[in-house]
Design a protein around this motif. Structure first.
Motif, PDB file in Angstrom:
ATOM      1  N   MET A 293      46.583  38.419  36.559  1.00 23.25           N
ATOM      2  CA  MET A 293      46.593  37.872  35.204  1.00 23.25           C
ATOM      3  C   MET A 293      45.363  37.006  34.981  1.00 23.25           C
ATOM      4  O   MET A 293      44.910  36.311  35.886  1.00 23.25           O
ATOM      5  N   ALA A 294      44.836  37.082  33.759  1.00 22.01           N
ATOM      6  CA  ALA A 294      43.678  36.254  33.414  1.00 22.01           C
ATOM      7  C   ALA A 294      44.133  34.820  33.166  1.00 22.01           C
ATOM      8  O   ALA A 294      45.066  34.575  32.409  1.00 22.01           O
ATOM      9  N   HIS A 295      43.477  33.876  33.833  1.00 24.51           N
ATOM     10  CA  HIS A 295      43.742  32.453  33.640  1.00 24.51           C
ATOM     11  C   HIS A 295      42.454  31.786  33.220  1.00 24.51           C
ATOM     12  O   HIS A 295      41.385  32.045  33.789  1.00 24.51           O
ATOM     13  N   TYR A 296      42.555  30.895  32.235  1.00 23.49           N
ATOM     14  CA  TYR A 296      41.359  30.292  31.656  1.00 23.49           C
ATOM     15  C   TYR A 296      41.200  28.819  32.004  1.00 23.49           C
ATOM     16  O   TYR A 296      40.082  28.313  32.031  1.00 23.49           O
ATOM     17  N   CYS A 297      42.287  28.125  32.215  1.00 27.54           N
ATOM     18  CA  CYS A 297      42.192  26.708  32.548  1.00 27.54           C
ATOM     19  C   CYS A 297      43.464  26.277  33.267  1.00 27.54           C
ATOM     20  O   CYS A 297      44.430  27.035  33.356  1.00 27.54           O
ATOM     21  N   GLU A 298      43.448  25.046  33.762  1.00 24.19           N
ATOM     22  CA  GLU A 298      44.568  24.544  34.548  1.00 24.19           C
ATOM     23  C   GLU A 298      45.733  24.097  33.670  1.00 24.19           C
ATOM     24  O   GLU A 298      46.860  24.005  34.137  1.00 24.19           O
ATOM     25  N   SER A 299      45.455  23.808  32.424  1.00 27.84           N
ATOM     26  CA  SER A 299      46.533  23.406  31.521  1.00 27.84           C
ATOM     27  C   SER A 299      47.370  24.634  31.170  1.00 27.84           C
ATOM     28  O   SER A 299      46.854  25.580  30.560  1.00 27.84           O
ATOM     29  N   PRO A 300      48.648  24.665  31.507  1.00 29.92           N
ATOM     30  CA  PRO A 300      49.456  25.861  31.246  1.00 29.92           C
ATOM     31  C   PRO A 300      49.595  26.170  29.753  1.00 29.92           C
ATOM     32  O   PRO A 300      49.623  27.335  29.351  1.00 29.92           O
ATOM     33  N   VAL A 301      49.678  25.138  28.911  1.00 24.61           N
ATOM     34  CA  VAL A 301      49.840  25.366  27.475  1.00 24.61           C
ATOM     35  C   VAL A 301      48.552  25.927  26.880  1.00 24.61           C
ATOM     36  O   VAL A 301      48.563  26.918  26.139  1.00 24.61           O
ATOM     37  N   LEU A 302      47.418  25.296  27.197  1.00 18.58           N
ATOM     38  CA  LEU A 302      46.136  25.799  26.710  1.00 18.58           C
ATOM     39  C   LEU A 302      45.863  27.203  27.237  1.00 18.58           C
ATOM     40  O   LEU A 302      45.360  28.069  26.506  1.00 18.58           O
ATOM     41  N   ASP A 303      46.174  27.407  28.504  1.00 18.37           N
ATOM     42  CA  ASP A 303      45.962  28.718  29.117  1.00 18.37           C
ATOM     43  C   ASP A 303      46.763  29.792  28.379  1.00 18.37           C
ATOM     44  O   ASP A 303      46.249  30.868  28.057  1.00 18.37           O
ATOM     45  N   ALA A 304      48.026  29.488  28.101  1.00 20.74           N
ATOM     46  CA  ALA A 304      48.871  30.450  27.396  1.00 20.74           C
ATOM     47  C   ALA A 304      48.362  30.667  25.970  1.00 20.74           C
ATOM     48  O   ALA A 304      48.375  31.795  25.463  1.00 20.74           O
ATOM     49  N   LEU A 305      47.897  29.598  25.317  1.00 19.69           N
ATOM     50  CA  LEU A 305      47.409  29.715  23.943  1.00 19.69           C
ATOM     51  C   LEU A 305      46.168  30.596  23.872  1.00 19.69           C
ATOM     52  O   LEU A 305      46.047  31.469  22.998  1.00 19.69           O
ATOM     53  N   LEU A 306      45.242  30.389  24.804  1.00 16.41           N
ATOM     54  CA  LEU A 306      44.026  31.209  24.829  1.00 16.41           C
ATOM     55  C   LEU A 306      44.353  32.672  25.104  1.00 16.41           C
ATOM     56  O   LEU A 306      43.792  33.575  24.479  1.00 16.41           O
ATOM     57  N   ALA A 307      45.271  32.902  26.043  1.00 19.13           N
ATOM     58  CA  ALA A 307      45.668  34.272  26.350  1.00 19.13           C
ATOM     59  C   ALA A 307      46.333  34.927  25.135  1.00 19.13           C
ATOM     60  O   ALA A 307      46.117  36.114  24.851  1.00 19.13           O
ATOM     61  N   TYR A 308      47.120  34.153  24.393  1.00 18.10           N
ATOM     62  CA  TYR A 308      47.815  34.670  23.216  1.00 18.10           C
ATOM     63  C   TYR A 308      46.822  35.110  22.149  1.00 18.10           C
ATOM     64  O   TYR A 308      46.917  36.230  21.603  1.00 18.10           O
TER      65      TYR A 308
END
Length: 442
Positions: A293-308
């Protein structure tokens, strides 16, 4: 009676002319405080200033040609109406919002006149005291207008109905002042003082109600934005959870097949089929990469938002590139930062969708935490972006621009350095930087 040979007091006609010109300049200042221009703010103010100056210069010879009595009767047409028409041409809105602004201006100029009259009343109507009262009231109203300007402009963008009804309040107040003051001889105005004060109090109460109504609308809009952001965050987290479940299922299947893969590779190597073994190993590695899975940052909320939003953009055939290096510790509230990124990415997706078919569509996101927190969001655009005096993009579409105001509030709160621009490469860019106090000098 004319302006060269005034009756009823030396220089009465000239004083009226000067006072009328001064009130016109004041009206222009009031209008600039309420102006939401359909063009660059600086250009709009220059046009308003030049236009009002031209109207005043044109009225000076007209006043002397017509004489004071005729000019006093024609002042609304010769002096006030051209300024109103000019404001309507410069203004972004040509509906009830414009009417409310103009009637409010009329009520405020009437209030300035009333203040001068009340101050001069105990002194026998002395012109000097009248002028001081007008100046004090004008300064107070100008200060109040500029304080309320952000809220008023925000309400103009949010509300598209109800302005005609609002306009009845200042219009009725102005008419009452005209009846109680303008149509009455100066010596008899004191008899209407009680009615004038009661009417003024009622108008002030009505504007107070409108102010609290605007505040309520703003809070409701903010609550709705927070609700939408929370809904987006929940959707993003749910989507990421689904992606994780699919990834785990693929990984489980791959682990189950790993024994068969190893046996096959062993057999191929024993036969000396090195090339086939390497090709088979590459295919197996590709399947394994599909589980990542692509991960963009350590913050789970920000990471999920960017992926969304990345998935939302790709589903609309928009190319997406995200390069982010963010630590878990952020210089701003996580939810507020999510709101900024969500608004910016929604605007970027909307801009890409508005491009003609066949035009390249691309969104690029880059961010870093060190030495300072900085973000850049870029998207392809039509190159027709306009910016206000603070450098924020101007939206001409009804219902749009709320997200930009939310971003502006975030920048103001965290004292961010920001810039909006359109590059020669056809990319619209938003850049902002939040300084970290512990970053030191580098």
């Amino acid at each position: 009676m004319d302006f060269m040979t005034p009756e009823g007091g030396a220089g009465l006609g000239v004083l009226y002319l000067l006072r009328a010109m001064g009130m016109t300049v004041l009206a222009g200042l009031f209008l600039c405080a309420f102006l939401d221009a359909r063009m660059d703010g600086r250009r709009a103010r220059l046009i308003m200033g030049a236009g009002i100056g031209a109207v005043i210069l044109a009225n000076i010879p007209l006043a002397f040609l017509l004489g004071s009595e005729a000019y006093m009767r024609l002042t609304p047409v010769l002096l006030n109406l051209p300024v109103f028409v000019l404001f309507g041409w410069v203004s972004r809105y040509r509906d009830g919002r414009l009417l409310f602004t103009l009637t409010t201006l009329m009520a405020e100029t009437g209030l300035v006149t009333l203040a001068g009259m009340l101050c001069a009343l105990p002194f026998g109507g002395r012109l000097g005291i009248d002028l001081l009262g007008r100046c004090a009231a004008a300064l107070l109203l100008l200060w109040l207008n500029w304080r309320l300007r952000p809220l008023y402009l925000e309400m103009q963008g949010m509300l598209r109905r109800g302005w005609l009804l609002f306009s009845l309040i200042p219009l009725a107040y102005y008419v009452s002042l005209y009846v109680y003051i303008m149509l009455v001889d100066p010596g008899e105005r004191a008899e209407n003082l009680t009615a004038i004060l009661v009417t003024s109090g009622m108008a002030a109460a009505a504007y107070t109600v409108i102010f609290f109504f605007f505040q309520t609308i703003r809070r409701q809009e903010q609550t709705e934005r927070e609700r939408q952001l929370l809904s987006t965050q929940v959707s993003a987290l749910r989507r990421q959870q689904e992606m994780m479940a699919r990834s785990e299922e693929k990984l489980r299947v791959h682990r189950h097949d790993m024994r068969f893969v190893l046996h096959t590779l062993t057999a191929m190597l024993e036969r000396g089929d090195t090339a086939g073994a390497l090709e088979y190993l590459g295919q197996s590695d590709k399947k394994l990469n599909d589980t990542v899975m692509a991960h963009y940052c350590e913050s789970p909320v920000l990471d999920a938002l960017l992926a969304y939003y990345a998935e939302q953009a790709r589903s609309r055939e928009i190319q997406v590139r995200i390069e982010i290096k963010l630590s878990r510790k952020l210089p701003a509230d996580e939810d507020e930062l999510c709101a900024v990124l969500a608004n910016a990415l929604e605007n970027a997706i909307h801009a890409c969708e508005a491009l003609p078919a066949g035009t390249p569509r691309r969104i690029e996101v880059a961010a870093a935490s060190k030495p300072h927190f900085c973000v850049e969001i870029a998207n392809t655009c039509d190159g027709k972006a306009e910016f206000d005096r603070n450098g924020f993009p101007i939206s001409r579409e009804p219902g749009h621009g709320v997200g930009t105001r939310s971003i502006a509030a975030f920048f103001d709160k965290y004292q961010a350095v920001y810039s909006y621009s359109v590059g020669k490469d056809g990319m619209f860019r938003l850049r902002f930087l939040i300084a970290r106090p512990d970053a030191g000098t580098r």
